[in-house]
Motif scaffolding. Structure first.
Motif, PDB file in Angstrom:
ATOM      1  N   VAL A 169       0.847  -1.194   0.000  1.00 48.30           N
ATOM      2  CA  VAL A 169       0.000   0.000   0.000  1.00 48.30           C
ATOM      3  C   VAL A 169       0.881   1.242   0.000  1.00 48.30           C
ATOM      4  O   VAL A 169       1.872   1.315   0.732  1.00 48.30           O
ATOM      5  N   LEU A 170       0.514   2.207  -0.832  1.00 51.26           N
ATOM      6  CA  LEU A 170       1.154   3.514  -0.849  1.00 51.26           C
ATOM      7  C   LEU A 170       0.147   4.558  -0.380  1.00 51.26           C
ATOM      8  O   LEU A 170      -0.954   4.659  -0.931  1.00 51.26           O
ATOM      9  N   SER A 171       0.517   5.341   0.625  1.00 49.01           N
ATOM     10  CA  SER A 171      -0.296   6.460   1.097  1.00 49.01           C
ATOM     11  C   SER A 171       0.464   7.739   0.784  1.00 49.01           C
ATOM     12  O   SER A 171       1.534   7.991   1.332  1.00 49.01           O
ATOM     13  N   LEU A 172      -0.107   8.549  -0.119  1.00 47.37           N
ATOM     14  CA  LEU A 172       0.574   9.754  -0.587  1.00 47.37           C
ATOM     15  C   LEU A 172      -0.312  10.972  -0.360  1.00 47.37           C
ATOM     16  O   LEU A 172      -1.476  10.994  -0.797  1.00 47.37           O
ATOM     17  N   ILE A 173       0.212  11.983   0.315  1.00 47.86           N
ATOM     18  CA  ILE A 173      -0.549  13.193   0.586  1.00 47.86           C
ATOM     19  C   ILE A 173       0.258  14.424   0.169  1.00 47.86           C
ATOM     20  O   ILE A 173       1.464  14.338  -0.054  1.00 47.86           O
ATOM     21  N   GLY A 174      -0.419  15.557   0.066  1.00 38.46           N
ATOM     22  CA  GLY A 174       0.255  16.837  -0.117  1.00 38.46           C
ATOM     23  C   GLY A 174       0.425  17.490   1.240  1.00 38.46           C
ATOM     24  O   GLY A 174      -0.484  17.441   2.079  1.00 38.46           O
ATOM     25  N   SER A 175       1.565  18.104   1.477  1.00 37.49           N
ATOM     26  CA  SER A 175       1.845  18.676   2.802  1.00 37.49           C
ATOM     27  C   SER A 175       0.897  19.814   3.157  1.00 37.49           C
ATOM     28  O   SER A 175       0.704  20.127   4.332  1.00 37.49           O
ATOM     29  N   ARG A 176       0.278  20.447   2.144  1.00 39.40           N
ATOM     30  CA  ARG A 176      -0.620  21.573   2.398  1.00 39.40           C
ATOM     31  C   ARG A 176      -2.087  21.210   2.153  1.00 39.40           C
ATOM     32  O   ARG A 176      -2.921  22.081   1.900  1.00 39.40           O
TER      33      ARG A 176
END
Length: 249
Positions: A169-176
């Protein structure tokens, strides 16, 4: 009596009209912008085809795995064409799944339409925001059908519990990101495998995983949409390579 009945019918009609207008307003999706519509065009090494509710992006060659993409809630599916196009250019067949009423909760099993079309190919599944939640639900019920799950500005709920699935699983978010609930995001780690890869794009936000303009509640990004798309696809490609390197995959 007749006038009273007609007045009653008029009130009923007005109430129904207001309800229909309210529903139409609520379900009005964020629409793809000009960059997204340009990315929807075939050419420059990518073929784009729409078939029975699927938007298929293919490059000159097909390197495994393919990608099944569930759109965010109330976001037009074409909004994710820039990322799909970049993935296709690197050889990963990418299929954006159109959802009834632009809500992935109404079409959780629509990945089956993709898998039936390419029965001998390996796919990962994922999506943006609500789309990622529903992709996780699909994978939790059908872990044998996919090679991994990616979550863009998203996290699973209990019905999408992947803890014991054995899937990468890859969990990718934007810091803002100003839309995603960070408290719930942290709580949702209980539903993800211990080997989950957690990454963040510095300066990225929620909406720029797609191409549909600003989203209510989001923070302004400090990187361009193009930069966020490039970083997203690069991280996805690296993660997919690691997925295929896992013994048994």
């Amino acid at each position: 009596m007749k006038k009273r009945f007609l007045r009653y019918l008029l009130y009923v009609f007005i109430i129904i009209a207001l309800l229909v207008a309210a529903i139409a307003w609520f379900l009005d999706p964020y629409r793809p912008d000009e960059a997204a519509m340009q990315a929807m065009k075939s050419g420059n090494g990518v073929k784009v085809e729409e078939v029975e509710g699927l938007i298929i992006f293919e490059g000159g060659e097909n390197n495994p795995p393919g990608v099944i993409f569930y759109p965010g809630g109330l976001v037009g599916p074409e909004s994710y064409a820039p990322i799909a196009r970049l993935l296709a250019l690197s050889g990963h067949r990418t299929v954006i799944v159109k959802m009834p009423m632009n809500l992935a909760i109404t079409g959780v099993d629509r990945a089956d339409d993709v898998l039936k079309g390419y029965p001998k190919e390996t796919f990962v599944i994922g999506g943006h925001s609500l789309g990622g939640v529903m992709a996780a639900r699909y994978a939790a019920v059908h872990p044998e059908k996919v090679a991994g799950v990616f979550l863009l500005a998203s996290y699973p709920d209990q019905k999408g519990n992947l803890k014991e699935s054995g899937l990468p699983v890859l969990s990718l978010i934007g810091s803002r990101d100003g839309v995603m609930n960070r408290t719930e995001y942290e709580k949702a780690r209980q539903f993800l495998p211990d080997h989950t890869t957690y990454l963040a794009i510095p300066g990225g936000n929620h909406a720029q995983f797609g191409s549909y303009g600003a989203q209510k509640g989001d923070q302004p990004a400090v990187i361009s949409p193009e930069d966020q798309w490039q970083q997203t696809t690069a991280l996805l490609r690296g993660w997919m390579k690691s997925v295929l390197d896992i013994p048994g995959k």
